[in-house]
Scaffold this motif. Structure first.
Motif, short mmCIF file in Angstrom:
data_model
loop_
_atom_site.label_atom_id
_atom_site.label_comp_id
_atom_site.label_asym_id
_atom_site.label_seq_id
_atom_site.Cartn_x
_atom_site.Cartn_y
_atom_site.Cartn_z
N ILE A 1 0.84 -1.21 0.00
CA ILE A 1 0.00 0.00 0.00
C ILE A 1 0.88 1.25 0.00
CG2 ILE A 1 -1.65 1.35 1.35
CD1 ILE A 1 -2.84 -1.34 2.28
N GLU A 2 1.96 1.22 0.81
CA GLU A 2 2.88 2.37 0.88
C GLU A 2 3.54 2.60 -0.48
OE1 GLU A 2 5.62 1.63 3.98
OE2 GLU A 2 4.16 1.85 5.60
N ASN A 3 3.93 1.51 -1.14
CA ASN A 3 4.57 1.63 -2.44
C ASN A 3 3.62 2.19 -3.49
OD1 ASN A 3 7.03 0.70 -1.53
ND2 ASN A 3 6.62 -1.43 -2.04
N MET A 4 2.32 1.90 -3.33
CA MET A 4 1.33 2.43 -4.27
C MET A 4 1.21 3.94 -4.15
SD MET A 4 -1.60 -0.53 -3.91
CE MET A 4 -2.82 0.33 -4.90
N LYS A 5 1.46 4.48 -2.96
CA LYS A 5 1.39 5.93 -2.74
C LYS A 5 2.64 6.64 -3.25
CE LYS A 5 -1.43 5.48 1.48
NZ LYS A 5 -1.45 5.69 2.94
N LYS A 6 3.77 5.94 -3.29
CA LYS A 6 5.03 6.53 -3.72
C LYS A 6 5.03 6.80 -5.22
CE LYS A 6 9.02 4.98 -2.57
NZ LYS A 6 10.15 4.08 -2.32
N GLY A 7 5.88 7.74 -5.63
CA GLY A 7 6.09 7.96 -7.04
C GLY A 7 6.91 6.82 -7.63
N VAL B 1 5.23 14.04 -13.33
CA VAL B 1 6.60 13.55 -13.48
C VAL B 1 7.56 14.75 -13.43
CG1 VAL B 1 8.20 12.23 -14.92
CG2 VAL B 1 5.75 11.75 -15.03
N VAL B 2 8.70 14.55 -12.78
CA VAL B 2 9.75 15.57 -12.79
C VAL B 2 11.06 14.93 -13.27
CG1 VAL B 2 10.39 15.19 -10.36
CG2 VAL B 2 10.95 17.37 -11.48
N ILE B 3 11.78 15.66 -14.11
CA ILE B 3 13.09 15.21 -14.59
C ILE B 3 14.17 15.73 -13.65
CG2 ILE B 3 14.80 15.44 -16.43
CD1 ILE B 3 12.45 15.60 -18.41
N VAL B 4 14.96 14.81 -13.09
CA VAL B 4 16.07 15.18 -12.20
C VAL B 4 17.33 14.52 -12.73
CG1 VAL B 4 16.95 15.13 -9.85
CG2 VAL B 4 14.50 15.35 -10.23
N ASP B 5 18.11 15.26 -13.46
CA ASP B 5 19.30 14.72 -14.12
C ASP B 5 20.43 14.48 -13.12
OD1 ASP B 5 20.73 13.85 -16.28
OD2 ASP B 5 20.98 15.80 -17.23
N GLU B 6 21.46 13.73 -13.55
CA GLU B 6 22.70 13.53 -12.77
C GLU B 6 22.42 13.00 -11.36
OE1 GLU B 6 25.66 13.81 -13.97
OE2 GLU B 6 25.54 15.11 -15.72
N LEU B 7 21.95 11.76 -11.30
CA LEU B 7 21.57 11.15 -10.02
C LEU B 7 22.72 11.08 -9.03
CD1 LEU B 7 19.28 9.70 -8.44
CD2 LEU B 7 20.08 7.55 -9.47
N ALA B 8 23.96 10.96 -9.52
CA ALA B 8 25.12 10.78 -8.62
C ALA B 8 25.65 12.10 -8.06
CB ALA B 8 26.23 10.07 -9.38
N HIS B 9 25.07 13.22 -8.46
CA HIS B 9 25.57 14.54 -8.07
C HIS B 9 25.60 14.75 -6.55
CE1 HIS B 9 26.06 18.91 -8.25
NE2 HIS B 9 25.03 19.03 -7.43
N THR B 10 26.65 15.42 -6.08
CA THR B 10 26.75 15.82 -4.69
C THR B 10 26.32 17.29 -4.58
OG1 THR B 10 28.58 14.31 -4.27
CG2 THR B 10 28.29 16.11 -2.71
N ASN B 11 25.34 17.55 -3.74
CA ASN B 11 24.82 18.92 -3.60
C ASN B 11 25.82 19.82 -2.88
OD1 ASN B 11 22.35 18.28 -4.83
ND2 ASN B 11 21.46 17.60 -2.89
N GLY C 1 4.90 11.31 -3.71
CA GLY C 1 3.98 10.77 -4.70
C GLY C 1 4.22 11.26 -6.12
N ILE C 2 5.37 11.87 -6.38
CA ILE C 2 5.69 12.38 -7.71
C ILE C 2 6.65 11.41 -8.41
CG2 ILE C 2 6.76 14.29 -8.99
CD1 ILE C 2 6.04 16.08 -6.54
N HIS C 3 6.34 11.09 -9.66
CA HIS C 3 7.22 10.21 -10.43
C HIS C 3 8.49 10.97 -10.82
CE1 HIS C 3 3.75 7.75 -10.38
NE2 HIS C 3 3.14 8.27 -11.43
N VAL C 4 9.62 10.25 -10.85
CA VAL C 4 10.90 10.87 -11.17
C VAL C 4 11.59 10.12 -12.31
CG1 VAL C 4 13.20 11.50 -10.33
CG2 VAL C 4 11.23 11.69 -8.80
#
Length: 374
Positions: free
Chosen positions: A17-23, A105-115, A135-138
């Motif tokens: 159920i929790e996974n269904m709520k997640k993006g 849906v949101v595009i978030v490039d460069e997953l390995a980036h250090t902020n 709940g937003i798809h990425v």
């Protein structure tokens, strides 16, 4: 074919159920920079927007590549958050702004980036986790060299130490993985044409990280890692459905040896089969009283190491040897068994039962190769 299905536990139901709520998380993965991950991600974004999906750009890194910049077109871009640190200004993903905007849906490039220091999260993959929880798809992108578990392999192959890394669980938790794959020759050609780096960096790139041998190894590593991930997902799904038979997608060979002259012959035969099928090799010995000299076991283990195999030893128990072999096959998802001819007489087989027949009856989806003693 009939399969037994088990009921889900209350904890498993709650987790579902929790996974269904997640993006949902989609990762575009490639063997190296410049293969076209961000470009493909942006092109796909235009396709889904035409279908009525609300998709926005949270952050995209074009690295000055004209083709990538042109592909953004009229996609909505959420302004970056300004971070000031030691007199410098950095522009990072604004997680709170993304959540307030609440797109599909949101595009978030460069997953390995250090902020930059002072950001909400230390790593960008943590930003992604927070957005998914809302709940937003990425959609995101990364190269294989940034995966934590292959860090040492990449350094050994390329001579480059990668500092920005993504934990493996991000790949495992992705709902969809798309490999953006081009040949090493095509990537090197793109670099020569100036489509990946500026003119001042072309020669250095081609003669170091982007050498053909490096690209071949990274490409193989990418395809292998994704193939292993797909197999793990399939096996997990089958386990949840109560299906015990191996998928057969990735071959696993089990060689059964006992204290007989043909033991080493069986191991060599199993290794040749494993080599042809690019399969994992396991060697099993079930210790019997007064029939398992330690010297022989040590020699088999030495051969296992030589052939890159996993050596398994099980103590003889009250259960029959056949049933112990069946247990090992189920535990390690074995697809083929290599064993010698039975030493039992015809009368013993009638009285005690045929070892091979018992195995084949219990493991209907596992092939059994019986090697002649001659």
């Amino acid at each position: 074919m009939n399969h037994k299905y088990r009921r889900m536990t209350p904890e498993e139901i709650l987790k579902k159920i929790e996974n269904m709520k997640k993006g949902r998380l989609k990762i575009y993965i490639g063997a190296a920079p410049g293969v076209g991950k961000t470009f493909h991600m942006l092109r796909d974004a235009h396709d889904v927007r035409e279908k009525g999906i609300d998709i926005v750009i949270g952050i995209v890194e074009t690295h000055g590549r004209a083709e990538t910049e042109a592909e953004i077109k009229d996609l909505e871009i959420i302004p970056r958050k300004k971070i000031h640190y030691k007199g410098k200004e950095f522009a990072e993903l604004d997680v709170d702004a993304v959540i307030r905007r609440n797109p599909d849906v949101v595009i978030v490039d460069e997953l390995a980036h250090t902020n930059a220091p002072g950001s909400k999260n230390k790593k960008r993959y943590q930003d992604v986790q927070e957005i998914l929880q809302a709940g937003i798809h990425v959609w995101t992108a990364m190269n294989i060299q940034h995966l934590e578990s292959v860090h040492d392999i990449v350094e050994q192959v390329t001579g480059v130490q990668v500092n920005e890394r993504v934990p493996d669980f991000m790949l495992r938790e992705a709902d969809e993985i798309e490999v953006i794959d081009i040949t090493p020759e095509a990537l090197r050609e793109r670099i020569k044409e100036g489509k990946v780096y500026g003119k001042e960096k072309i020669d250095q790139a081609l003669n170091h990280f982007f050498r053909k041998g490096n690209l071949v190894a990274l490409r193989e590593l990418t395809l292998r890692e994704v193939a292993d991930d797909i197999e793990m997902r399939l096996e997990k799904e089958r386990e949840e459905q109560g299906i015990e038979e191996p998928t057969g997608i990735h071959e696993k060979i089990l060689v059964c040896v006992n204290y007989r002259p043909n033991a080493e012959k069986l191991i060599r035969r199993g290794w040749r089969i494993a080599q042809r099928l690019n399969a994992e090799l396991y060697i099993l010995h079930i210790k019997q009283k007064r029939q398992s000299p330690e010297r022989a076991i040590a020699e088999w283990e030495k051969m296992a190491k030589q052939f890159g195999a996993t050596f398994l030893v099980r103590e003889a128990a009250s259960r029959r040897v056949a049933h112990q072999i069946v247990d090992v096959c189920r535990e390690y998802k074995i697809t083929q068994i290599v064993m010698g001819m039975s030493a039992r007489t015809r009368w013993e087989e009638i009285w005690k039962g045929s070892l091979i027949n018992v195995i084949m009856q219990q493991l209907k989806h596992v092939d059994v190769l019986v090697v002649s003693d001659r």
